[in-house]
Design a protein around this motif. Structure first.
Motif, PDB file in Angstrom:
ATOM      1  N   ALA A  13      20.078  44.697  19.370  1.00  9.56           N
ATOM      2  CA  ALA A  13      19.640  44.683  17.973  1.00  9.56           C
ATOM      3  C   ALA A  13      19.380  43.288  17.420  1.00  9.56           C
ATOM      4  O   ALA A  13      18.400  43.082  16.713  1.00  9.56           O
ATOM      5  CB  ALA A  13      20.670  45.398  17.102  1.00  9.56           C
ATOM      6  N   LYS A  14      20.289  42.338  17.722  1.00  6.79           N
ATOM      7  CA  LYS A  14      20.090  41.000  17.150  1.00  6.79           C
ATOM      8  C   LYS A  14      20.863  39.960  17.931  1.00  6.79           C
ATOM      9  O   LYS A  14      21.770  40.273  18.689  1.00  6.79           O
ATOM     10  CB  LYS A  14      20.469  40.963  15.677  1.00  6.79           C
ATOM     11  CG  LYS A  14      21.778  41.603  15.294  1.00  6.79           C
ATOM     12  CD  LYS A  14      21.927  41.664  13.781  1.00  6.79           C
ATOM     13  CE  LYS A  14      22.925  42.744  13.398  1.00  6.79           C
ATOM     14  NZ  LYS A  14      23.001  43.001  12.005  1.00  6.79           N
ATOM     15  N   LYS A  15      20.470  38.708  17.707  1.00  2.00           N
ATOM     16  CA  LYS A  15      21.177  37.590  18.319  1.00  2.00           C
ATOM     17  C   LYS A  15      22.479  37.399  17.558  1.00  2.00           C
ATOM     18  O   LYS A  15      22.567  37.693  16.373  1.00  2.00           O
ATOM     19  CB  LYS A  15      20.342  36.309  18.220  1.00  2.00           C
ATOM     20  CG  LYS A  15      19.052  36.368  18.996  1.00  2.00           C
ATOM     21  CD  LYS A  15      18.269  35.079  18.850  1.00  2.00           C
ATOM     22  CE  LYS A  15      17.711  34.978  17.446  1.00  2.00           C
ATOM     23  NZ  LYS A  15      16.857  33.821  17.225  1.00  2.00           N
ATOM     24  N   PHE A  16      23.493  36.879  18.273  1.00  2.00           N
ATOM     25  CA  PHE A  16      24.761  36.673  17.587  1.00  2.00           C
ATOM     26  C   PHE A  16      25.116  35.191  17.477  1.00  2.00           C
ATOM     27  O   PHE A  16      25.640  34.763  16.480  1.00  2.00           O
ATOM     28  CB  PHE A  16      25.893  37.438  18.267  1.00  2.00           C
ATOM     29  CG  PHE A  16      27.176  37.364  17.506  1.00  2.00           C
ATOM     30  CD1 PHE A  16      27.363  38.143  16.374  1.00  2.00           C
ATOM     31  CD2 PHE A  16      28.185  36.490  17.876  1.00  2.00           C
ATOM     32  CE1 PHE A  16      28.533  38.073  15.640  1.00  2.00           C
ATOM     33  CE2 PHE A  16      29.358  36.411  17.147  1.00  2.00           C
ATOM     34  CZ  PHE A  16      29.531  37.202  16.024  1.00  2.00           C
ATOM     35  N   SER A  17      24.836  34.430  18.517  1.00  2.00           N
ATOM     36  CA  SER A  17      25.197  33.011  18.458  1.00  2.00           C
ATOM     37  C   SER A  17      24.085  32.181  19.071  1.00  2.00           C
ATOM     38  O   SER A  17      23.157  32.707  19.668  1.00  2.00           O
ATOM     39  CB  SER A  17      26.501  32.766  19.216  1.00  2.00           C
ATOM     40  OG  SER A  17      26.266  32.870  20.613  1.00  2.00           O
ATOM     41  N   PHE A  18      24.214  30.894  18.940  1.00  2.00           N
ATOM     42  CA  PHE A  18      23.207  30.010  19.528  1.00  2.00           C
ATOM     43  C   PHE A  18      23.455  29.827  21.030  1.00  2.00           C
ATOM     44  O   PHE A  18      22.735  29.113  21.699  1.00  2.00           O
ATOM     45  CB  PHE A  18      23.181  28.663  18.790  1.00  2.00           C
ATOM     46  CG  PHE A  18      24.481  27.919  18.862  1.00  2.00           C
ATOM     47  CD1 PHE A  18      24.718  27.027  19.904  1.00  2.00           C
ATOM     48  CD2 PHE A  18      25.468  28.103  17.910  1.00  2.00           C
ATOM     49  CE1 PHE A  18      25.916  26.344  19.992  1.00  2.00           C
ATOM     50  CE2 PHE A  18      26.673  27.422  17.989  1.00  2.00           C
ATOM     51  CZ  PHE A  18      26.899  26.538  19.035  1.00  2.00           C
ATOM     52  N   LYS A  19      24.479  30.482  21.567  1.00  2.00           N
ATOM     53  CA  LYS A  19      24.805  30.370  22.996  1.00  2.00           C
ATOM     54  C   LYS A  19      24.304  31.571  23.800  1.00  2.00           C
ATOM     55  O   LYS A  19      24.753  31.803  24.910  1.00  2.00           O
ATOM     56  CB  LYS A  19      26.310  30.212  23.175  1.00  2.00           C
ATOM     57  CG  LYS A  19      26.836  28.904  22.640  1.00  2.00           C
ATOM     58  CD  LYS A  19      28.312  28.805  22.870  1.00  2.00           C
ATOM     59  CE  LYS A  19      28.833  27.487  22.294  1.00  2.00           C
ATOM     60  NZ  LYS A  19      30.278  27.416  22.361  1.00  2.00           N
ATOM     61  N   GLY A  20      23.429  32.379  23.222  1.00  2.00           N
ATOM     62  CA  GLY A  20      22.834  33.470  23.976  1.00  2.00           C
ATOM     63  C   GLY A  20      23.497  34.827  23.817  1.00  2.00           C
ATOM     64  O   GLY A  20      23.098  35.793  24.462  1.00  2.00           O
ATOM     65  N   GLU A  21      24.496  34.933  22.962  1.00  2.00           N
ATOM     66  CA  GLU A  21      25.133  36.242  22.754  1.00  2.00           C
ATOM     67  C   GLU A  21      24.226  37.147  21.921  1.00  2.00           C
ATOM     68  O   GLU A  21      23.425  36.665  21.117  1.00  2.00           O
ATOM     69  CB  GLU A  21      26.464  36.088  22.022  1.00  2.00           C
ATOM     70  CG  GLU A  21      27.573  35.537  22.887  1.00  2.00           C
ATOM     71  CD  GLU A  21      28.867  35.420  22.106  1.00  2.00           C
ATOM     72  OE1 GLU A  21      29.829  36.098  22.501  1.00  2.00           O
ATOM     73  OE2 GLU A  21      28.897  34.677  21.118  1.00  2.00           O
TER      74      GLU A  21
END
Length: 174
Positions: A13-21
């Motif tokens: 659904a969506k990105k969670f963090s800037f680390k690829g989660e």
């Protein structure tokens, strides 16, 4: 893995963090069953691609926060947005009694307590407000509402769905 051998689990659904989660929406009543998955199949360009999971945790009830192996940037995560998630059918929890998965009863006979065998279930139409069994009787298609009140028994051993249908429902088609 073929899509026919899998079940739909949800969607990224969506990105969670800037680390690829990413956050994956889980289309299930029991999201906690899928909290500790090792891998999932992600549909990419109409192909199922296995993705291994480094870490995952439930997030706000229906979402699973996931860090995939080899997805380490925001851009890589963004490329996965909107893709569907699948798992092998063998990972579905077993149901018993009169609970069943739609795919499980395809090919079962529908037997009415009054009329006997009505036909064979060809598919389940769940795009309507009330899901329907699409039953084939010779060349005639019969639509039977999947209402708990009509359902008497799921006989997995004999591949039958025993129902107590209202008078006139089947006769209207034949």
């Amino acid at each position: 893995m073929r899509k026919e051998d899998c079940f739909y689990l949800g969607k990224i659904a969506k990105k969670f963090s800037f680390k690829g989660e990413v956050l994956a929406y889980l289309d299930t009543d029991e999201p906690e069953l899928y909290e500790n998955l090792e891998s999932v199949f992600v549909e990419c360009n109409k192909h199922l691609v296995p993705f291994f999971i480094e870490t995952s945790s439930l997030h706000k009830n229906d979402f699973l926060r996931v860090r995939f192996e080899d997805v380490t940037t925001e851009e890589e995560a963004e490329a996965l947005l909107g893709n569907d998630l699948y798992l092998p059918l063998s990972m579905l929890p077993k149901l018993s009694g009169n609970k069943f998965y739609f795919h499980e009863v395809i090919g079962f006979e529908v037997e009415d307590q009054r009329l006997g065998v009505v036909g064979k279930i060809q598919s389940v139409n769940d795009s309507t407000a009330q899901p329907l069994f699409e039953v084939l009787n010779g060349a005639v298609e019969i639509l039977i509402p999947m209402i708990d009140h009509f359902l008497v028994k799921i006989d997995r051993e004999n591949k039958k769905v025993v129902m107590n249908l209202p008078e006139g429902l089947i006769e209207m088609y034949l």
